[in-house]
Design an enzyme around this catalytic site. Structure first.
Site, PDB file in Angstrom:
ATOM      1  N   ASN A   1      -9.650  -2.862  12.066  1.00 18.70           N
ATOM      2  CA  ASN A   1      -9.000  -2.907  10.759  1.00 18.70           C
ATOM      3  C   ASN A   1      -9.964  -3.238   9.627  1.00 18.70           C
ATOM      4  OD1 ASN A   1      -6.598  -3.478   8.823  1.00 18.70           O
ATOM      5  ND2 ASN A   1      -7.764  -5.390   8.863  1.00 18.70           N
TER       6      ASN A   1
ATOM      7  N   LYS B   1     -13.331   6.704   5.623  1.00 20.78           N
ATOM      8  CA  LYS B   1     -12.162   6.821   6.495  1.00 20.78           C
ATOM      9  C   LYS B   1     -12.112   8.195   7.166  1.00 20.78           C
ATOM     10  CE  LYS B   1     -10.322   2.737   5.932  1.00 20.78           C
ATOM     11  NZ  LYS B   1     -10.299   1.760   7.055  1.00 20.78           N
TER      12      LYS B   1
ATOM     13  N   TYR C   1     -14.813   5.165  -0.143  1.00 22.39           N
ATOM     14  CA  TYR C   1     -13.752   4.705   0.757  1.00 22.39           C
ATOM     15  C   TYR C   1     -13.110   5.857   1.516  1.00 22.39           C
ATOM     16  CZ  TYR C   1      -9.547   2.287   2.358  1.00 22.39           C
ATOM     17  OH  TYR C   1      -8.546   1.758   3.137  1.00 22.39           O
TER      18      TYR C   1
ATOM     19  N   THR D   1      -1.912  -5.103  -1.156  1.00 24.43           N
ATOM     20  CA  THR D   1      -2.861  -6.042  -0.572  1.00 24.43           C
ATOM     21  C   THR D   1      -4.013  -6.252  -1.545  1.00 24.43           C
ATOM     22  OG1 THR D   1      -4.198  -4.322   0.492  1.00 24.43           O
ATOM     23  CG2 THR D   1      -2.315  -5.176   1.739  1.00 24.43           C
TER      24      THR D   1
ATOM     25  N   ASP E   1     -18.040 -11.085  11.862  1.00 22.72           N
ATOM     26  CA  ASP E   1     -18.502 -10.210  10.794  1.00 22.72           C
ATOM     27  C   ASP E   1     -18.931  -8.919  11.472  1.00 22.72           C
ATOM     28  OD1 ASP E   1     -19.899  -8.789   8.883  1.00 22.72           O
ATOM     29  OD2 ASP E   1     -21.110 -10.479   8.199  1.00 22.72           O
TER      30      ASP E   1
END
Length: 229
Positions: free
Chosen positions: A75, A156, A152, A187, A48
């Site tokens: 990732n 990034k 998000y 995904t 984790d």
């Protein structure tokens, strides 16, 4: 034989990246939350990225058995604001996303750098997205406008900045650090809305993870080529 660690390897692009690296005869530690989620041919390691103790344990396991790490693929990520507008996003959404995708990357990378240095020629690959490109967002790129996820995308963007800073520090050490965009893949993270498969998305990460000694560092690219920061 090279040693690799892939975080977030229990599903999606991370799972495919781990599987494809294993196909290239690497010993791959698949960072997962449940051992039975690791892809075939890899070695599951409970990880984790938000838990410093779990990260330290993973580094200890790799270090005691092999004394080095040749490839690190950061990732693991989460998207708490999928389908939300920037005005709807709260600080709670931001913290949850950054905890995994930014602070988790720093926690893992910091723990693994001694092992990466011990490898002599190592590779760090940070999984990002073209949605993080400030240049494309400010220019009104269609995809960036269509997916304006405050938490998000900005997480990034921060990951892209980390990529450059790590690359600059490690330049000349034999460690190459690059950011990659897998593209819009079907995904769990995207609600299976993407036009590409996870296997297709993993290809660019695998390519950058297997660069030769004359490969680039501090870059941001997709399988199709460079992406503006």
């Amino acid at each position: 034989m090279k040693i690799a660690l892939v975080t977030g390897a229990g599903r999606g692009i991370g799972r495919e990246t781990a599987r494809q690296l294993a196909e290239r005869e690497m010993i791959v530690f698949a960072g997962v939350r449940e051992e039975n989620h690791a892809p075939e041919g890899t070695r599951p390691i409970l990880l984790d990225v938000t838990d410093p103790a779990a990260v330290a344990s993973a580094a200890k396991i790799v270090g005691e058995e092999f004394g080095r790490l040749d490839v690190l693929v950061n990732n693991a990520a989460t998207c708490g604001d999928f389908g939300m507008t920037p005005a709807e996003v709260t600080a709670k959404h931001m913290r949850a996303t950054y905890e995994v995708g930014v602070f988790g990357v720093v926690t893992v990378t910091h723990a693994m750098i001694p092992l990466l240095r011990a490898a002599g020629e190592a590779r760090i690959v940070n999984m990002t997205t073209r949605l993080a490109s400030i240049s494309l967002t400010s220019a009104g790129d269609d995809l960036n406008v269509a997916w304006p996820m405050l938490a998000y995308n900005s997480a990034k963007s921060a990951l892209n900045a980390l990529t450059v800073l790590y690359a600059n520090e490690l330049r000349g050490s034999g460690i190459l650090v690059n950011a990659v965009d897998p593209g819009h893949c079907a995904t769990d993270l995207t609600g299976h809305t993407g036009s590409r498969t996870a296997a297709e998305g993993a290809a660019v990460a695998v390519r950058m993870a297997t660069l030769g000694g004359d490969g680039p560092t501090g870059t941001f690219s997709s399988q199709e080529g460079p992406i503006p920061w």
